[in-house]
Write a protein that holds these residues in place. Structure first.
Motif, PDB file in Angstrom:
ATOM      1  N   ALA A 144       0.591  -1.149   0.368  1.00  0.00           N
ATOM      2  CA  ALA A 144       0.313   0.112  -0.351  1.00  0.00           C
ATOM      3  C   ALA A 144       1.323   1.571  -0.069  1.00  0.00           C
ATOM      4  CB  ALA A 144      -0.900   0.084   0.841  1.00  0.00           C
ATOM      5  N   GLU A 145       1.762   1.247   0.893  1.00  0.00           N
ATOM      6  CA  GLU A 145       2.896   2.201   0.584  1.00  0.00           C
ATOM      7  C   GLU A 145       3.074   2.638  -0.490  1.00  0.00           C
ATOM      8  OE1 GLU A 145       6.950   3.171   2.673  1.00  0.00           O
ATOM      9  OE2 GLU A 145       5.793   1.950   4.093  1.00  0.00           O
ATOM     10  N   LEU A 146       3.654   1.501  -1.402  1.00  0.00           N
ATOM     11  CA  LEU A 146       4.693   1.778  -2.430  1.00  0.00           C
ATOM     12  C   LEU A 146       3.871   2.362  -3.834  1.00  0.00           C
ATOM     13  CD1 LEU A 146       7.616  -1.043  -2.286  1.00  0.00           C
ATOM     14  CD2 LEU A 146       8.359   1.124  -2.771  1.00  0.00           C
ATOM     15  N   HIS A 147       2.643   1.951  -3.466  1.00  0.00           N
ATOM     16  CA  HIS A 147       1.138   1.622  -4.575  1.00  0.00           C
ATOM     17  C   HIS A 147       0.991   3.752  -4.361  1.00  0.00           C
ATOM     18  CE1 HIS A 147       0.934  -2.190  -5.456  1.00  0.00           C
ATOM     19  NE2 HIS A 147       0.111  -1.486  -6.223  1.00  0.00           N
ATOM     20  N   ILE A 148       0.939   4.050  -3.706  1.00  0.00           N
ATOM     21  CA  ILE A 148       1.213   5.127  -3.137  1.00  0.00           C
ATOM     22  C   ILE A 148       1.666   5.833  -3.926  1.00  0.00           C
ATOM     23  CG2 ILE A 148       0.480   7.684  -1.386  1.00  0.00           C
ATOM     24  CD1 ILE A 148      -0.648   5.467   0.298  1.00  0.00           C
ATOM     25  N   ILE A 180       3.710   8.628   5.444  1.00  0.00           N
ATOM     26  CA  ILE A 180       2.845   9.068   4.561  1.00  0.00           C
ATOM     27  C   ILE A 180       2.797  10.656   4.450  1.00  0.00           C
ATOM     28  CG2 ILE A 180       1.007   9.405   2.584  1.00  0.00           C
ATOM     29  CD1 ILE A 180       2.356   7.259   2.083  1.00  0.00           C
ATOM     30  N   GLN A 181       3.006  11.295   5.324  1.00  0.00           N
ATOM     31  CA  GLN A 181       2.328  12.155   5.804  1.00  0.00           C
ATOM     32  C   GLN A 181       4.385  12.911   6.135  1.00  0.00           C
ATOM     33  OE1 GLN A 181      -0.623  12.604   8.821  1.00  0.00           O
ATOM     34  NE2 GLN A 181      -0.608  13.927   7.986  1.00  0.00           N
ATOM     35  N   SER A 182       4.685  12.364   6.816  1.00  0.00           N
ATOM     36  CA  SER A 182       6.372  12.624   6.506  1.00  0.00           C
ATOM     37  C   SER A 182       6.678  12.363   5.747  1.00  0.00           C
ATOM     38  CB  SER A 182       6.737  10.943   7.768  1.00  0.00           C
ATOM     39  OG  SER A 182       6.310  11.701   8.605  1.00  0.00           O
ATOM     40  N   MET A 183       6.582  11.267   4.678  1.00  0.00           N
ATOM     41  CA  MET A 183       6.841  11.256   3.316  1.00  0.00           C
ATOM     42  C   MET A 183       6.945  12.258   1.863  1.00  0.00           C
ATOM     43  SD  MET A 183       6.380   6.740   2.956  1.00  0.00           S
ATOM     44  CE  MET A 183       7.904   7.374   1.627  1.00  0.00           C
ATOM     45  N   CYS A 184       5.804  13.098   2.351  1.00  0.00           N
ATOM     46  CA  CYS A 184       5.548  13.982   1.810  1.00  0.00           C
ATOM     47  C   CYS A 184       5.838  15.146   1.859  1.00  0.00           C
ATOM     48  CB  CYS A 184       3.840  14.082   1.584  1.00  0.00           C
ATOM     49  SG  CYS A 184       2.873  13.247   0.851  1.00  0.00           S
ATOM     50  N   ALA A 185       5.878  15.591   4.000  1.00  0.00           N
ATOM     51  CA  ALA A 185       7.448  16.897   3.922  1.00  0.00           C
ATOM     52  C   ALA A 185       8.493  16.726   3.528  1.00  0.00           C
ATOM     53  CB  ALA A 185       6.585  16.681   5.858  1.00  0.00           C
ATOM     54  N   GLU A 186       9.085  14.804   3.461  1.00  0.00           N
ATOM     55  CA  GLU A 186      10.382  15.475   3.131  1.00  0.00           C
ATOM     56  C   GLU A 186      10.591  14.995   1.897  1.00  0.00           C
ATOM     57  OE1 GLU A 186      11.813  12.007   5.659  1.00  0.00           O
ATOM     58  OE2 GLU A 186      11.117  12.276   7.758  1.00  0.00           O
ATOM     59  N   GLY A 187       9.800  15.630   0.852  1.00  0.00           N
ATOM     60  CA  GLY A 187       9.356  15.125  -0.134  1.00  0.00           C
ATOM     61  C   GLY A 187      10.180  13.379  -0.955  1.00  0.00           C
ATOM     62  N   LYS A 188       9.755  12.683  -0.143  1.00  0.00           N
ATOM     63  CA  LYS A 188      10.261  10.662  -0.981  1.00  0.00           C
ATOM     64  C   LYS A 188       9.159  10.780  -1.330  1.00  0.00           C
ATOM     65  CE  LYS A 188      12.956  10.139   2.593  1.00  0.00           C
ATOM     66  NZ  LYS A 188      12.973   9.202   4.633  1.00  0.00           N
ATOM     67  N   ALA A 190       5.952  11.944  -4.986  1.00  0.00           N
ATOM     68  CA  ALA A 190       6.082  13.612  -5.338  1.00  0.00           C
ATOM     69  C   ALA A 190       4.666  14.340  -5.490  1.00  0.00           C
ATOM     70  CB  ALA A 190       5.753  12.376  -6.896  1.00  0.00           C
ATOM     71  N   PHE A 191       3.729  13.510  -5.057  1.00  0.00           N
ATOM     72  CA  PHE A 191       2.295  14.397  -3.821  1.00  0.00           C
ATOM     73  C   PHE A 191       3.340  15.961  -3.139  1.00  0.00           C
ATOM     74  CE2 PHE A 191       0.036  10.904  -4.581  1.00  0.00           C
ATOM     75  CZ  PHE A 191      -0.716  11.049  -5.699  1.00  0.00           C
ATOM     76  N   ASP A 192       3.551  17.061  -3.486  1.00  0.00           N
ATOM     77  CA  ASP A 192       3.642  18.131  -2.313  1.00  0.00           C
ATOM     78  C   ASP A 192       2.590  18.177  -1.042  1.00  0.00           C
ATOM     79  OD1 ASP A 192       5.125  19.043  -3.642  1.00  0.00           O
ATOM     80  OD2 ASP A 192       3.945  20.500  -4.876  1.00  0.00           O
ATOM     81  N   LYS A 193       1.007  17.941  -1.495  1.00  0.00           N
ATOM     82  CA  LYS A 193      -0.038  17.640  -0.143  1.00  0.00           C
ATOM     83  C   LYS A 193      -0.909  16.687  -0.588  1.00  0.00           C
ATOM     84  CE  LYS A 193      -3.012  21.094   2.830  1.00  0.00           C
ATOM     85  NZ  LYS A 193      -2.930  22.446   2.518  1.00  0.00           N
ATOM     86  N   ILE A 194      -1.058  16.374   0.305  1.00  0.00           N
ATOM     87  CA  ILE A 194      -2.644  15.282   0.775  1.00  0.00           C
ATOM     88  C   ILE A 194      -3.975  16.168   0.904  1.00  0.00           C
ATOM     89  CG2 ILE A 194      -3.939  12.926   0.828  1.00  0.00           C
ATOM     90  CD1 ILE A 194      -0.843  11.443   0.475  1.00  0.00           C
ATOM     91  N   ALA A 195      -4.846  16.643   0.427  1.00  0.00           N
ATOM     92  CA  ALA A 195      -5.391  17.672   1.215  1.00  0.00           C
ATOM     93  C   ALA A 195      -6.256  16.732   2.276  1.00  0.00           C
ATOM     94  CB  ALA A 195      -6.799  18.145   0.638  1.00  0.00           C
ATOM     95  N   HIS A 196      -6.683  15.570   1.753  1.00  0.00           N
ATOM     96  CA  HIS A 196      -7.315  14.428   3.037  1.00  0.00           C
ATOM     97  C   HIS A 196      -7.617  13.782   2.826  1.00  0.00           C
ATOM     98  CE1 HIS A 196     -10.996  14.203   5.633  1.00  0.00           C
ATOM     99  NE2 HIS A 196     -11.654  13.574   4.438  1.00  0.00           N
ATOM    100  N   CYS A 197      -7.549  13.391   4.288  1.00  0.00           N
ATOM    101  CA  CYS A 197      -7.286  11.782   4.065  1.00  0.00           C
ATOM    102  C   CYS A 197      -8.461  10.815   5.089  1.00  0.00           C
ATOM    103  CB  CYS A 197      -5.496  10.833   4.691  1.00  0.00           C
ATOM    104  SG  CYS A 197      -5.513   8.868   4.657  1.00  0.00           S
ATOM    105  N   GLN A 198      -8.582  10.315   4.988  1.00  0.00           N
ATOM    106  CA  GLN A 198      -9.856   9.617   5.506  1.00  0.00           C
ATOM    107  C   GLN A 198      -9.647   8.257   5.496  1.00  0.00           C
ATOM    108  OE1 GLN A 198     -14.021   8.536   2.847  1.00  0.00           O
ATOM    109  NE2 GLN A 198     -14.982   8.941   4.688  1.00  0.00           N
TER     110      GLN A 198
END
Length: 342
Positions: A144-148, A180-188, A190-198
């Motif tokens: 799941a992590e690697l697919h995102i 996933i949030q930490s990886m986005c913040a670290e640039g790991k 490619a999404f700069d931001k995910i607006a909402h997670c459910q």
């Protein structure tokens, strides 16, 4: 001979390079430029407190004109209790010219990455440069992590409006979301931001149905034997599904009778046609190798089907060609341990 552990393989496997080499692997398979013999399976009966469990070890060779290798992957039911992977994997990489094994690689993270690369290539192909607004993932493990991560790399966008993670235990889904949030913040990612997670539990059928009704892309990476959701749910036009968890005739993640019949179907190898998700699909339903669709001269047949579906069971040519990239990078960077065998 070069020895690479899991951490070293991960260090040498860049997402963009992984996407490209797997694109080449699928096309080579579709064009008949890859040799992938039938896998050899050896049974192993493990004994536990719950009785005897039939486990397997699979030997999966593959080659092209300039690379050759074999993946050895096992399922051992007692491993998690021992702190070991349920599905340990190792890849032997050969020098095609000399026939000698020139590298041995841990295959755990490589397998997850090459699998996610196939789904990401199919997703990008289905969406053709458009923005995926809502990504829905069933499962909260490494796949799941690697697919995102890999889908984010393959798409042109920088913002994902919504991510939905569905898992049997919501705690694991929350842990994945935090990562996933930490990886986005670290640039790991490619999404700069995910607006909402459910975060949804797998038994919350009403909320799952609501999420499915707005999903742009659905990823299923579970080991379920029965479909994950009600097949009567109508998916949005243009929705793309990636199913990678089921790999036997008795395993099924996606409802065949309704959901898959809404889709143009792409498969990684012909063997995928026999998996539970697809085995009951009518023979006249459009099914195409992903490698054929990835070719620039591919012309799709006319169809009124509103969605697309990619079924992956994995092929050793992905493992071997991806391993070649990793071995080359490792030697360039001086990573790993060289051992003289003679």
């Amino acid at each position: 001979m070069l020895i690479l552990n899991e951490q070293q393989v991960h260090q040498c496997l860049h997402l963009r390079e992984c996407l490209e080499v797997n694109r080449q692997a699928f096309i080579a398979l579709a064009q008949g430029q890859a040799t992938v013999p039938s896998r050899l399976g050896l049974p192993y009966h493990s004994v536990s407190t719950e009785g005897t469990t039939p486990d397997w070890t699979l030997f999966k060779p593959a080659a092209t004109s300039d690379t050759m290798g074999c993946k050895i992957v096992s399922v051992r039911s007692n491993n998690p209790a021992k702190g070991l992977p349920l599905v340990p994997a190792t890849i032997l990489h050969l020098n095609a010219e000399t026939g000698r094994v020139d590298a041995v690689l841990d295959g755990t993270s490589l397998t997850a990455a090459r699998t996610a690369a196939g789904s990401a290539l199919a997703t990008a192909l289905a969406w053709q440069g458009k923005e995926v607004q809502h990504l829905m993932v069933f499962g909260a493990g490494l796949q799941a992590e690697l697919h995102i991560q890999m889908i984010a790399e393959a798409l042109p966008q920088r913002l994902l409006s919504q991510l939905t993670i569905v898992n049997r235990t919501p705690e694991r889904a929350v842990a994945l979301w935090n990562k996933i949030q930490s990886m986005c913040a670290e640039g790991k990612i490619a999404f700069d931001k995910i607006a909402h997670c459910q975060i949804l539990a797998l038994d919350d059928t009403a909320q799952i149905a609501q999420a499915l009704s707005t999903a742009s892309c659905i990823v299923t990476c579970t080991n379920t034997a029965t479909p994950l959701f009600d097949g009567n749910i109508v998916l949005p036009a243009g929705c793309h599904l990636n199913s990678i968890g089921s790999y036997t005739p008795d395993m099924q993640e996606i409802p065949t009778e309704t959901t898959i019949r809404q889709c143009r179907v792409w498969i990684d190898t012909p063997e995928a046609r026999a998996v539970g998700d697809l085995k009951d699909l009518p023979s006249e339903h459009p099914v195409t190798l992903l490698g054929e669709v990835l070719q620039q001269d591919y012309e799709p047949a006319e169809t009124q089907l509103p969605c697309t579906f990619f079924k992956s069971v994995g092929t050793a040519i992905q493992d071997v060609m991806t391993a070649s990239v990793v071995v080359k990078k490792a030697r360039e960077l001086g990573i790993g341990t060289e051992i003289e065998m003679s």
